[in-house]
Scaffold this motif. Structure first.
Motif, mmCIF file in Angstrom:
data_model
loop_
_atom_site.group_PDB
_atom_site.id
_atom_site.type_symbol
_atom_site.label_atom_id
_atom_site.label_comp_id
_atom_site.label_asym_id
_atom_site.label_seq_id
_atom_site.Cartn_x
_atom_site.Cartn_y
_atom_site.Cartn_z
ATOM 1 N N LEU A 29 0.833 -1.205 0.000
ATOM 2 C CA LEU A 29 0.000 0.000 0.000
ATOM 3 C C LEU A 29 0.866 1.253 0.000
ATOM 4 O O LEU A 29 0.584 2.215 -0.717
ATOM 5 C CB LEU A 29 -0.928 0.011 1.224
ATOM 6 N N SER A 30 1.912 1.251 0.813
ATOM 7 C CA SER A 30 2.828 2.397 0.839
ATOM 8 C C SER A 30 3.442 2.636 -0.527
ATOM 9 O O SER A 30 3.596 3.786 -0.966
ATOM 10 C CB SER A 30 3.941 2.161 1.864
ATOM 11 N N GLY A 31 3.769 1.547 -1.231
ATOM 12 C CA GLY A 31 4.365 1.678 -2.542
ATOM 13 C C GLY A 31 3.419 2.308 -3.550
ATOM 14 O O GLY A 31 3.815 3.166 -4.352
ATOM 15 N N VAL A 32 2.153 1.897 -3.511
ATOM 16 C CA VAL A 32 1.163 2.476 -4.429
ATOM 17 C C VAL A 32 0.967 3.957 -4.115
ATOM 18 O O VAL A 32 0.908 4.793 -5.024
ATOM 19 C CB VAL A 32 -0.174 1.709 -4.332
ATOM 20 N N LEU A 33 0.856 4.291 -2.846
ATOM 21 C CA LEU A 33 0.669 5.689 -2.457
ATOM 22 C C LEU A 33 1.868 6.529 -2.880
ATOM 23 O O LEU A 33 1.703 7.630 -3.423
ATOM 24 C CB LEU A 33 0.456 5.788 -0.954
ATOM 25 N N ALA A 34 3.065 6.017 -2.657
ATOM 26 C CA ALA A 34 4.269 6.779 -3.010
ATOM 27 C C ALA A 34 4.365 6.986 -4.518
ATOM 28 O O ALA A 34 4.766 8.059 -4.991
ATOM 29 C CB ALA A 34 5.508 6.049 -2.496
ATOM 30 N N ALA A 35 3.977 5.971 -5.277
ATOM 31 C CA ALA A 35 4.050 6.093 -6.736
ATOM 32 C C ALA A 35 3.094 7.150 -7.266
ATOM 33 O O ALA A 35 3.329 7.731 -8.330
ATOM 34 C CB ALA A 35 3.739 4.744 -7.375
ATOM 35 N N ALA A 36 2.005 7.403 -6.518
ATOM 36 C CA ALA A 36 1.010 8.390 -6.948
ATOM 37 C C ALA A 36 1.229 9.759 -6.317
ATOM 38 O O ALA A 36 0.453 10.685 -6.558
ATOM 39 C CB ALA A 36 -0.392 7.890 -6.606
ATOM 40 N N ALA A 37 2.289 9.903 -5.529
ATOM 41 C CA ALA A 37 2.489 11.158 -4.788
ATOM 42 C C ALA A 37 2.751 12.346 -5.703
ATOM 43 O O ALA A 37 2.547 13.496 -5.315
ATOM 44 C CB ALA A 37 3.645 10.992 -3.797
ATOM 45 N N GLY A 38 3.191 12.101 -6.930
ATOM 46 C CA GLY A 38 3.480 13.205 -7.841
ATOM 47 C C GLY A 38 2.274 13.725 -8.587
ATOM 48 O O GLY A 38 2.389 14.684 -9.361
ATOM 49 N N ALA A 256 -7.914 12.529 -1.871
ATOM 50 C CA ALA A 256 -6.601 12.925 -2.375
ATOM 51 C C ALA A 256 -6.087 11.888 -3.364
ATOM 52 O O ALA A 256 -6.278 10.679 -3.173
ATOM 53 C CB ALA A 256 -5.624 13.078 -1.214
ATOM 54 N N ALA A 257 -5.431 12.354 -4.430
ATOM 55 C CA ALA A 257 -5.022 11.460 -5.517
ATOM 56 C C ALA A 257 -4.167 10.278 -5.039
ATOM 57 O O ALA A 257 -4.431 9.129 -5.434
ATOM 58 C CB ALA A 257 -4.288 12.258 -6.591
ATOM 59 N N PRO A 258 -3.141 10.475 -4.188
ATOM 60 C CA PRO A 258 -2.377 9.309 -3.731
ATOM 61 C C PRO A 258 -3.223 8.335 -2.920
ATOM 62 O O PRO A 258 -3.070 7.115 -3.045
ATOM 63 C CB PRO A 258 -1.264 9.927 -2.876
ATOM 64 N N VAL A 259 -4.125 8.869 -2.086
ATOM 65 C CA VAL A 259 -5.005 7.993 -1.302
ATOM 66 C C VAL A 259 -5.969 7.257 -2.221
ATOM 67 O O VAL A 259 -6.275 6.067 -2.008
ATOM 68 C CB VAL A 259 -5.754 8.806 -0.232
#
Length: 414
Positions: A29-38, A256-259
């Protein structure tokens, strides 16, 4: 004279959050969120197509088919319930006790929220006869009850409503022309899924039920707010969906987009997510059973927890022992147990229960340790109750309750 809450005890700002799982965030889950952080662009109000399609699949797997046009996402269940309450109008009915976050939205909108007694066997669902009596009394007094909020897998009691009772309650609600919001945040946290039957009200009364699920219940960390709602497949459901989107738009309530990316991933239920959920449910079921045994052995009463990460205890049988500590109501009980246990122990008044009743919600998450390493160890240990930090937490709990039991049994010499 009405008691005024002291500073720091207000019913909304200081109300208890959902019981947390107390576990480290799943790395996938952290990986998916981090990938969408931009992602810099806003998500659309109500959720992007990818998120809604993931929500559709989630409900299809639970026997609740849904079209994306009848689904909505929001940053947590709170704005969804606010929007539903505003869109439906009228007065609100809730069980007693109920989740702490249900009532404030009615009050915020200037709507009365009427509490309805629950049956002896479970919480979350009103007793059908009490529901009929309450609706008719409210109408006789000039009120306009339109919305009933309930939960089959319940916060705060941790119980699951039996299908027979749910059917009777839904019949009563339909007879009184109520719309229902079914909070199914905890439906995926059954402690014994093979022996506990959970039916959604939307399976029994599809044309009158809107389902709301906060993903913090079983899929996402509570600090990543996301929730989904499923509306009835009727013209009235379409109209309600449109009005809810209007309210969410006015609130600017976008995920929020990353969430949203993490929520969409979790809702597809890949193996890492389902494995973590299963392990977390097993863990909390073990700890909840130990807490329940401690509470009951001390002379308090509590229904055996069947879902979630919490149970609801009635310390009324220990009233005399508590009085010796200056505890005479639920707020004082909350203060006493929170100080003695070192973890939050919200009193029953937070959940709409009588202030004079000595009831409290006990959560299992805080008993899993103080560090990520300790909490992660709970997931992999064959017997987490034997871990030293869990043992210490349970011993502390047992000491507090055993002291109350012993004080209650002591009688002064004559």
């Amino acid at each position: 004279m009405r008691r005024t809450a002291p500073e720091g005890h207000g019913p909304v700002r200081y109300g208890p959050p959902l019981p947390e799982d107390g576990l480290p965030v799943l790395p996938e889950l952290s990986g998916v969120l981090a990938a969408a952080a931009g992602r810099a662009r806003d998500e659309p109000v109500g959720g992007a197509p990818a998120l809604l399609d993931a929500a559709r699949g989630y409900w299809v797997r639970r026997g609740l088919p849904a079209e994306p046009g009848r689904l909505t996402a929001a940053p947590g269940a709170n704005p969804l319930l606010l929007a539903l309450t505003a869109a439906l109008g009228g007065d609100v009915l809730v069980p007693r006790p109920c989740a702490a976050w249900w009532g404030p939205y009615a009050r915020l909108l200037g709507r009365p929220a009427f509490h309805v007694a629950t049956p002896a066997e479970c919480g979350g669902v009103p007793d059908p006869y009490a529901l009929l009596e309450t609706v008719r009394r409210v109408r006789a007094e000039g009120g306009d009850p339109r919305l009933l909020v309930l939960s089959v897998a319940d916060d705060p009691t941790g119980t699951v409503a039996p299908p027979e009772l749910l059917h009777e309650t839904l019949e009563a609600a339909a007879a009184e022309d109520l719309h229902l919001v079914s909070d199914e945040t905890w439906r995926d946290t059954l402690h014994d899924p093979h022996d506990t039957v959970l039916l959604s009200p939307a399976e029994m009364l599809p044309e009158r039920v809107t389902v709301v699920t906060d993903l913090a219940g079983a899929l996402l960390p509570p600090g990543w707010p996301a929730a989904i709602a499923r509306f009835p497949a009727t013209a009235a459901g379409d109209g309600l969906h449109a009005r809810v989107l209007d309210v969410l738009t006015a609130l600017g309530a976008r995920v929020a987009a990353p969430v949203a990316a993490a929520a969409g991933y979790a809702l597809t239920e890949p193996e890492p997510v389902t494995a973590r959920r299963s392990a977390a449910v097993r863990l909390h079921a073990r700890v909840a059973a130990a807490v329940h045994a401690t509470v009951v052995a001390a002379g308090a009463t509590a229904r055996p927890p069947q879902a979630g990460r919490h149970l609801y205890a009635d310390l009324g049988p220990l009233r005399d022992a508590l009085a010796a500590h200056g505890v005479g109501d639920a707020q004082e009980l909350e203060d006493f147990l929170t100080a003695r246990l070192g973890v939050p122990a919200p009193g029953g008044h937070r959940f709409g229960d009588d202030l004079a009743a000595l009831r409290v919600r006990l959560s299992t998450g805080p008993l899993l340790g103080g560090t990520d390493e300790q909490r992660a160890e709970c997931l992999t240990c064959p017997d987490p109750l034997e871990l030293p930090h869990v043992q210490r937490a349970l011993i502390d709990l047992k000491t507090v309750f055993d002291d109350l039991r012993d004080a209650q049994r002591w009688e002064p010499p004559r």
